[in-house]
Design a protein around this motif. Structure first.
Motif, PDB file in Angstrom:
ATOM      1  N   UNK A 282     -46.512 -26.587 -12.623  1.00  0.00           N
ATOM      2  CA  UNK A 282     -44.946 -27.412 -12.667  1.00  0.00           C
ATOM      3  C   UNK A 282     -44.433 -26.399 -11.441  1.00  0.00           C
ATOM      4  N   UNK A 283     -44.153 -27.055 -10.813  1.00  0.00           N
ATOM      5  CA  UNK A 283     -43.287 -26.646  -9.672  1.00  0.00           C
ATOM      6  C   UNK A 283     -41.832 -26.080 -10.677  1.00  0.00           C
ATOM      7  N   UNK A 284     -40.954 -26.234 -11.493  1.00  0.00           N
ATOM      8  CA  UNK A 284     -39.407 -25.548 -11.977  1.00  0.00           C
ATOM      9  C   UNK A 284     -39.841 -24.432 -12.461  1.00  0.00           C
ATOM     10  N   UNK A 285     -40.893 -24.579 -13.461  1.00  0.00           N
ATOM     11  CA  UNK A 285     -41.835 -23.447 -14.083  1.00  0.00           C
ATOM     12  C   UNK A 285     -42.054 -22.942 -13.389  1.00  0.00           C
ATOM     13  N   UNK A 286     -43.041 -22.695 -12.447  1.00  0.00           N
ATOM     14  CA  UNK A 286     -42.692 -21.794 -12.354  1.00  0.00           C
ATOM     15  C   UNK A 286     -41.629 -21.032 -11.035  1.00  0.00           C
ATOM     16  N   UNK A 287     -41.290 -21.853 -11.077  1.00  0.00           N
ATOM     17  CA  UNK A 287     -39.245 -20.905 -10.483  1.00  0.00           C
ATOM     18  C   UNK A 287     -39.040 -20.129 -11.794  1.00  0.00           C
ATOM     19  N   UNK A 288     -39.312 -20.795 -13.066  1.00  0.00           N
ATOM     20  CA  UNK A 288     -38.417 -20.167 -14.068  1.00  0.00           C
ATOM     21  C   UNK A 288     -39.150 -18.741 -14.088  1.00  0.00           C
ATOM     22  N   UNK A 289     -40.878 -18.633 -14.215  1.00  0.00           N
ATOM     23  CA  UNK A 289     -41.215 -17.730 -14.563  1.00  0.00           C
ATOM     24  C   UNK A 289     -40.850 -16.391 -13.290  1.00  0.00           C
TER      25      UNK A 289
ATOM     26  N   UNK B 103     -45.644 -37.343 -11.721  1.00  0.00           N
ATOM     27  CA  UNK B 103     -44.668 -36.818 -12.632  1.00  0.00           C
ATOM     28  C   UNK B 103     -43.474 -35.727 -12.256  1.00  0.00           C
ATOM     29  N   UNK B 104     -42.230 -35.783 -12.031  1.00  0.00           N
ATOM     30  CA  UNK B 104     -41.816 -34.684 -11.787  1.00  0.00           C
ATOM     31  C   UNK B 104     -41.431 -34.199 -13.037  1.00  0.00           C
ATOM     32  N   UNK B 105     -41.098 -33.016 -13.764  1.00  0.00           N
ATOM     33  CA  UNK B 105     -40.926 -32.100 -14.462  1.00  0.00           C
ATOM     34  C   UNK B 105     -39.595 -32.383 -14.838  1.00  0.00           C
ATOM     35  N   UNK B 106     -38.506 -32.209 -14.021  1.00  0.00           N
ATOM     36  CA  UNK B 106     -37.219 -32.333 -14.116  1.00  0.00           C
ATOM     37  C   UNK B 106     -37.109 -32.755 -13.160  1.00  0.00           C
ATOM     38  N   UNK B 107     -34.885 -32.844 -13.442  1.00  0.00           N
ATOM     39  CA  UNK B 107     -34.689 -32.912 -11.416  1.00  0.00           C
ATOM     40  C   UNK B 107     -34.993 -32.224 -10.460  1.00  0.00           C
ATOM     41  N   UNK B 108     -35.343 -30.996 -10.801  1.00  0.00           N
ATOM     42  CA  UNK B 108     -35.365 -29.886 -10.578  1.00  0.00           C
ATOM     43  C   UNK B 108     -36.648 -29.878  -9.534  1.00  0.00           C
TER      44      UNK B 108
END
Length: 349
Positions: free
Chosen positions: A207-214, A276-281
């Motif tokens: 998921x896009x927001x998780x990639x950015x978190x990592x 499916x959106x992982x979250x709002x980000x």
């Protein structure tokens, strides 16, 4: 903008014919889309640092594949991968580490390859929760430093694939000293996929927001982000419930497949694909659908398509990364290649 690196894993476990077929999927001129291809020629790694390859020592396959890639202007970086207890033993022994480096040097000389990708996953000896240096952390770094100085003198590249981490509480990833390792490599490939995996509950693989978190975590460790390659998956997964755990909660299993197969499945069961959106980000989300098979078993599928790949590839510029390291060309077919390679070109060139 300056060109970014496109490292394409040239299948995980391919036959000679499969490697050739995958090479043929890259449009001409190949270097508009791909800089490095990484075949997996490792048969096994011994605890003593011995390296066995997939074909006989005298096989011409290695050199022929390397020559084919060179003919298209690409460089070849064989994948040297290992995991678990074998790695612990190997890394703890300076003699075994030196032996493996020697075997890698021989492999590069015999095949005319241009460097290596080291993918050492889940060393079990990650030390004490409070003391990461009690495990193989220093040994892994020492191995990479020796390898790098050896291969640098031969003018060969070192890429290291490392597992993704979101926070310091994930102590089982303490074997990776990202900052120190980043100085012992040409590129650090952060494997930002398998956030949901074969036996997890269903969910997005990258998921896009998780990639950015990592990537934010890695940046916070002091890593020069212009040496970092971001991972994206070329595969999706189809999950089913396969039992219950001790607490009565469902356990899962899944099969992996490429984009074309995902579309084919959705079509054959008349399933509706949603995002499916992982979250709002999450700007676009991850394609997903459910279906019930002939036996009445419910399936949940998550996969990536051009829309979700496009969103993720934009992260490269946002973080000033070196480029991308997708897993893996084995999931790409003629249909997918038509849209995928131009998309890579758009973001990387």
């Amino acid at each position: 903008s300056n060109a970014k690196i496109s490292l394409q894993y040239w299948d995980g476990y391919a036959s000679y014919e499969t490697y050739l077929r995958q090479l043929s999927l890259i449009p001409g001129k190949a270097t508009d889309y791909v800089d490095y291809v990484s075949p997996n020629w490792r048969g096994s790694i011994g605890t003593d640092g011995s390296l066995k390859l997939v074909w006989d020592e005298g096989s011409s396959n290695y050199k022929q594949l390397t020559n084919m890639a060179h003919g298209l202007g690409m460089k070849v970086l064989p994948l040297i991968n290992g995991s678990g207890a074998t790695l612990n033993t190997l890394l703890k022994s300076p003699a075994a580490r030196e032996k493996l480096i020697g075997e890698i040097v021989v492999l590069l000389k015999n095949t005319n390859a241009d460097g290596v990708v080291i993918d050492f996953e889940t060393p079990l000896d990650y030390g004490d929760v409070k003391d990461p240096y009690d495990g193989v952390r220093n040994d892994l770094t020492a191995f990479m430093e020796s390898l790098h100085s050896e291969l640098q003198s031969m003018n060969k590249l070192v890429v290291m694939a490392v597992m993704p981490r979101m926070s310091s509480s994930q102590y089982w990833l303490d074997a990776y000293d990202y900052e120190a390792l980043s100085h012992a490599v040409d590129y650090l490939h952060v494997m930002t996929y398998d956030h949901h995996y074969r036996t997890s509950a269903p969910g997005p693989i990258a998921p896009y927001p998780w990639i950015k978190q990592v990537l934010t975590y890695i940046q916070g460790q002091g890593v020069d982000m212009s040496k970092v390659l971001m991972g994206i998956p070329y595969y999706g997964r189809d999950w089913v419930v396969d039992g219950k755990d001790a607490n009565g909660n469902p356990t899962y299993n899944s099969t992996a497949f490429g984009y074309s197969k995902a579309l084919e499945l959705a079509d054959s069961y008349g399933a509706t694909i949603t995002y499916s959106k992982y979250n709002d980000a999450d700007p676009v989300g991850t394609p997903t659908f459910k279906y019930t098979d002939e036996k009445g078993v419910e399936h949940t599928v998550f996969f990536d398509d051009y829309t979700s790949w496009n969103a993720k590839l934009s992260i490269i510029n946002e973080f000033g990364l070196a480029g991308v390291g997708p897993w893996a060309m084995g999931w790409v077919d003629e249909n997918t290649a038509e849209g995928l390679f131009p998309l890579l070109n758009q973001h990387l060139r």
